[in-house]
Design an enzyme around this catalytic site. Structure first.
Site: not given
Length: 452
Positions: A90, A92, A157, A424
């Protein structure tokens, strides 16, 4: 890394890989268009589409998915009668969070003294896009790609809004393959080749408490007027036992993990737990992060400390996530979480719950031929190391959609998100050595699998 033509080719391509990852990381492709421009995600999608076209992919398309984002698709024909492999990543990314906490700009790929490349999405999962491209280029330079390849790069995602899942369900033949390689996981630690055998699912909801028509002066009304923020805090606290274990009424909290162990001291280092702070929960670390449900409060809407007034709050809101291990249905867990919140709401406060996202847990069949082909490939890419099987606490809801649509397909999860990558979080990074070795492993896997 033992010398072989594929490994030598990948090594020669690493400067190009760094340049391409620099371009891709520069796009602020967070699929939350209230915070980041849609044009940034669209530009990243076009970058991936152009890269596929340059590699000879056919039918390259930007797929408009039901959640308002785009996924990028292409297919690369292989020899007649060859197997079909779907490669997933992904483009994103998560928001950068506190940009002031980054030592270097989050959307500018930067090599630091430790040799790692830093930037949002470097490991999760723009690096996965580059990994797939490197593997294919290495094969093309060494006899050709021996399988039919389908490539899909998702655009949402990280938001969990299910755009690609719904699109795949509406177009069931599009992503069909004999084997699916999900490039969105990671090694247990850098240098230890690992496939992810299980994923926790998740359910996420916004919880709002309302108690008053408007805020009130805390000196005049505090002590009797019901405080919505206090009611919300009381509910959130009910989701954890004294030791920090998740306690959602009706959910079983004591499952065990059978497989690779996770040393507690190593986990403390990986998670950067402050000295003197205890880990939460009971059981082994692997039990807690791979085999048991885990609730997290992702955010709270309430007045910030700076500028706060002496008021009793009339309304408060939180975003709550519940990770769900294999063996528990995410929809049932959602019902239990909702019922728990409603049952534990104090003082007759008005509670409203909005579903945000949901995905089922996943468990792979590690006895399949594809896993044998990957184990052989990883043994070459990581000399002296055997492939390990681990769980992952995160969720990739698409895995269950693909498993449901294509029950015959083998699904493998690999990737660049080892603990030091800090996905993250601020200062996300990728190890270029891991990118190189995993690209070699994927290329050799495709060759092994074609011959199996």
């Amino acid at each position: 890394m033992s010398p072989n033509p594929v490994a030598e080719t990948v090594a020669s391509l690493m400067p190009r890989a760094r340049a391409e990852l620099t371009e891709l990381v520069a796009f602020r492709s967070v699929a939350d268009f209230d915070q980041f421009p849609r044009s940034e995600s669209e530009a990243a999608a076009n970058w991936v589409a152009d890269a596929l076209t340059a590699e000879g992919f056919q039918d390259v398309a930007l797929l408009d998915t039901p959640d308002g984002t785009q996924s990028v698709y292409g297919c690369l024909p292989g020899p007649e009668g060859a197997k079909t492999v779907l490669l997933y990543a992904h483009y994103d990314v998560q928001p950068p969070l506190d940009e002031a906490g980054w030592q270097t700009p989050p959307f500018e790929l930067t090599e630091r003294e430790d040799g790692r490349w830093y930037g949002r999405g470097a490991a999760d999962c723009k690096g996965g896009v580059i990994m797939h491209l490197l593997a294919l280029r290495a094969l093309k330079a060494n006899g050709g790609v021996p399988v039919h390849v389908k490539f899909i790069a998702e655009g949402s995602e990280e938001q969990g809004t299910g755009g690609l899942e719904r699109y795949a369900e509406a177009h069931p033949g599009l992503l069909e393959a004999d084997t699916i390689v999900i490039g969105d996981a990671g090694n247990f630690r850098a240098g230890l080749p690992t496939v992810t055998a299980t994923l926790r699912g998740m359910t996420m909801m916004r919880v709002r408490m309302d108690t008053l028509e408007g805020n009130l002066h805390s000196g005049q009304f505090g002590g009797a007027a019901p405080d919505a923020l206090a009611a919300l805090i009381r509910v959130l606290d009910s989701l954890r036992a004294k030791d920090g274990s998740t306690t959602v009424d009706g959910l079983t909290p004591d499952a065990s993990w059978e497989g690779l162990a996770y040393d507690e001291e190593q986990f403390r280092k990986d998670a950067k737990v402050l000295d003197g702070v205890e880990l939460i929960g009971d059981g082994t670390v692997a039990d807690r992060i791979w085999a048991r449900p885990a609730v997290t409060v992702l955010g709270i809407d309430c007045p910030p400390v700076v500028g706060a007034t002496p008021s009793v709050q009339a309304s408060a809101r939180a975003l709550v996530s519940l990770r769900v291990p294999p063996g528990i249905d995410a929809a049932e867990a959602n019902k239990l979480l909702r019922a728990h919140i409603e049952a534990h709401t104090p003082w007759g406060a008005r509670v409203s719950i909005e579903q945000v996202g949901q995905g089922q847990p996943f468990s792979a069949d590690t006895t399949s031929p594809a896993y044998a082909a990957m184990a052989e490939a990883m043994a070459v890419a990581y000399p002296g190391q055997e492939m390990q099987y681990a769980g992952q606490g995160g969720s990739i809801p698409l895995c269950n959609t693909l498993a449901s649509l294509y029950p015959h397909a083998e699904i493998l999860l690999i990737g660049l998100s080892e603990p030091a990558a800090q996905i993250h979080a601020v200062n996300e990074s990728v190890s270029p050595q891991e990118l190189e070795r995993l690209s070699v492993a994927e290329a050799l896997f495709l060759r092994n699998y074609a011959a199996s």
